[in-house]
Design a protein around this motif. Sequence first.
Motif, short mmCIF file in Angstrom:
data_model
loop_
_atom_site.label_atom_id
_atom_site.label_comp_id
_atom_site.label_asym_id
_atom_site.label_seq_id
_atom_site.Cartn_x
_atom_site.Cartn_y
_atom_site.Cartn_z
N ASN A 21 -1.59 7.39 11.38
CA ASN A 21 -1.46 8.84 11.51
C ASN A 21 -0.22 9.16 12.35
OD1 ASN A 21 -2.09 11.36 13.39
ND2 ASN A 21 -3.10 11.67 11.41
N ARG A 22 0.61 10.05 11.84
CA ARG A 22 1.89 10.36 12.48
C ARG A 22 1.72 10.78 13.94
NH1 ARG A 22 6.92 12.31 10.60
NH2 ARG A 22 7.98 13.67 12.10
N GLU A 23 0.87 11.76 14.20
CA GLU A 23 0.72 12.28 15.55
C GLU A 23 0.12 11.24 16.49
OE1 GLU A 23 2.06 15.07 16.40
OE2 GLU A 23 2.67 15.36 14.31
N ASN A 24 -0.82 10.45 15.98
CA ASN A 24 -1.44 9.43 16.82
C ASN A 24 -0.43 8.35 17.23
OD1 ASN A 24 -3.84 10.76 16.61
ND2 ASN A 24 -4.72 9.38 15.06
N VAL A 25 0.43 7.96 16.29
CA VAL A 25 1.44 6.93 16.60
C VAL A 25 2.45 7.46 17.62
CG1 VAL A 25 3.36 5.59 15.64
CG2 VAL A 25 1.19 5.75 14.39
N ILE A 43 11.10 0.51 7.98
CA ILE A 43 10.07 -0.28 7.29
C ILE A 43 10.26 -0.18 5.77
CG2 ILE A 43 7.59 -0.44 6.82
CD1 ILE A 43 7.13 0.43 9.74
N ARG A 44 10.58 1.01 5.29
CA ARG A 44 10.83 1.18 3.85
C ARG A 44 12.03 0.34 3.40
NH1 ARG A 44 9.13 7.17 3.81
NH2 ARG A 44 7.21 7.11 2.59
N ASN A 45 13.07 0.29 4.24
CA ASN A 45 14.25 -0.50 3.90
C ASN A 45 13.92 -1.99 3.82
OD1 ASN A 45 15.89 1.76 3.77
ND2 ASN A 45 16.53 1.61 5.92
N VAL A 46 13.09 -2.46 4.75
CA VAL A 46 12.68 -3.87 4.74
C VAL A 46 11.93 -4.19 3.46
CG1 VAL A 46 11.18 -5.58 5.82
CG2 VAL A 46 12.65 -4.14 7.24
N LEU A 47 11.01 -3.33 3.08
CA LEU A 47 10.25 -3.54 1.85
C LEU A 47 11.16 -3.56 0.63
CD1 LEU A 47 7.17 -1.21 2.53
CD2 LEU A 47 7.14 -3.71 2.41
N SER A 48 12.16 -2.69 0.63
CA SER A 48 13.09 -2.63 -0.49
C SER A 48 13.94 -3.89 -0.57
CB SER A 48 13.99 -1.40 -0.34
OG SER A 48 14.95 -1.35 -1.36
N GLU A 49 14.43 -4.36 0.59
CA GLU A 49 15.28 -5.56 0.61
C GLU A 49 14.50 -6.81 0.21
OE1 GLU A 49 16.95 -5.75 4.48
OE2 GLU A 49 18.15 -3.93 4.25
N LEU A 50 13.21 -6.83 0.51
CA LEU A 50 12.38 -7.98 0.15
C LEU A 50 11.88 -7.90 -1.29
CD1 LEU A 50 10.17 -8.30 3.37
CD2 LEU A 50 12.06 -9.78 2.68
N HIS A 51 12.20 -6.79 -1.97
CA HIS A 51 11.70 -6.56 -3.33
C HIS A 51 10.18 -6.67 -3.37
CE1 HIS A 51 15.83 -6.71 -4.79
NE2 HIS A 51 15.99 -7.84 -4.13
N ALA A 52 9.56 -6.17 -2.31
CA ALA A 52 8.10 -6.27 -2.20
C ALA A 52 7.42 -5.33 -3.18
CB ALA A 52 7.66 -5.93 -0.78
N ARG A 53 6.25 -5.74 -3.66
CA ARG A 53 5.47 -4.89 -4.56
C ARG A 53 4.80 -3.77 -3.78
NH1 ARG A 53 1.64 -8.42 -8.32
NH2 ARG A 53 1.33 -6.34 -9.20
N ASP A 54 4.57 -4.00 -2.48
CA ASP A 54 3.95 -2.97 -1.66
C ASP A 54 4.92 -1.80 -1.46
OD1 ASP A 54 1.73 -4.47 -1.46
OD2 ASP A 54 1.92 -4.94 0.66
N GLU A 55 4.36 -0.62 -1.38
CA GLU A 55 5.16 0.58 -1.16
C GLU A 55 4.53 1.39 -0.04
OE1 GLU A 55 6.62 4.59 -3.61
OE2 GLU A 55 5.41 3.03 -4.59
N LEU A 56 5.37 1.92 0.85
CA LEU A 56 4.88 2.73 1.96
C LEU A 56 4.68 4.16 1.46
CD1 LEU A 56 4.11 2.71 4.93
CD2 LEU A 56 6.49 3.25 5.49
N ILE A 57 3.45 4.63 1.52
CA ILE A 57 3.09 5.93 0.94
C ILE A 57 2.56 6.86 2.02
CG2 ILE A 57 1.51 7.08 -0.68
CD1 ILE A 57 1.68 4.63 -2.42
N TYR A 58 2.88 8.14 1.89
CA TYR A 58 2.39 9.15 2.82
C TYR A 58 1.29 9.96 2.15
CZ TYR A 58 2.29 13.11 6.04
OH TYR A 58 1.90 14.08 6.94
N ASP A 59 0.13 10.01 2.79
CA ASP A 59 -1.00 10.79 2.29
C ASP A 59 -1.01 12.14 3.01
OD1 ASP A 59 -3.47 11.92 1.70
OD2 ASP A 59 -4.49 9.99 1.62
N ARG A 60 -0.72 13.20 2.27
CA ARG A 60 -0.60 14.53 2.89
C ARG A 60 -1.95 15.08 3.35
NH1 ARG A 60 4.38 16.62 2.27
NH2 ARG A 60 5.75 15.64 0.72
#
Length: 323
Positions: A21-25, A43-60
């Motif tokens: 949670n943004r505010e908690n962090v 963190i998104r850049n690291v995932l992209s450079e590693l060609h990871a299948r995981d994606e960082l997603i924001y739940d509104r």
Amino acid sequence: MKPTLRIVHLFCRLLQRERLNRENVIEEYKINSRTFDRDISDIRNVLSELHARDELIYDRNDKCYYLSRGGLQDFTGMDVMAILKVLLGSRALCHDEMMGMVDAIRSLLPYEDRKALYYAIEDELKNYIEPMHGKAILELQWRINKSIINKQKIRTIYTKADGKRIERDVLPVNIVFAEFYFYLVAFRDESEYEYPAFFRLDRIESIKVLGKVGENPLYTNFRYSDMRPAVQFMYAGELLEIKLRCKKSALEAVVDRVPKYEIIQETDESVFLKVTAFGEGFIRWAAMQGEAVEILAPQELRERMGQWFAKAAEIYMHAVGDI
């Protein structure tokens, strides 16, 4: 906390399926919103450079960031609770192996779900009773499974129920679980039956791989799924067509236990069925049903059941002295 260490810490929490949670962090790490946004971007850049299948997603909806699994479905808390309830209830493993497996499965969940799950299984965990043999079997199970995949015959040192140790060469075809124990399903060289035998894994002292057997028809033609509906208490032997009468109140127990059945006739109180099962195991199960289940044919099986009940009745007719 140094920026690099903080990012690593956040990344590890995401890998553990925690939702951030943004505010908690921001409050927890004493940072401002711009710093948080930079951390998320890194963190998104690291995932992209590693060609990871995981994606960082924001739940509104709950304003949280989480890692997807590249289209794969995550276990939910209710999924894992059901799995662990079945696993703990099976009492299939010694204490150390069971606790290790529970911890591994729980780790698939986000932190909050892991905490909630602990309360759901806390009593079973603290009061888990391992099987009497108390042996670790997971490594042995995996070694045998490799022999099955590679189509290799093995030599086993096996302890029978009476304590006698025997050496036996077998052709393993499957590993199954039933009635508290794991079993090796294997063909014996000297077997007179067309079906394999069952060996409890905890009674196997050692195995030795003897080598590949090539394109043996026992591997290509045998399917345990064809055999399983006829097996009771892991006894094989001779496959029989059995006619029986059961009370209607016992019908569900019968067809759940022997799913290959045909209803022949019904009366107000009874159902007459024809089932396919291995005789030795079926007798042991039918005896537990008392008068609710009656074997009608074959006659030899009916006579054996009658003899079994006669011996049991003789035991209970005598008074019990002081113990």
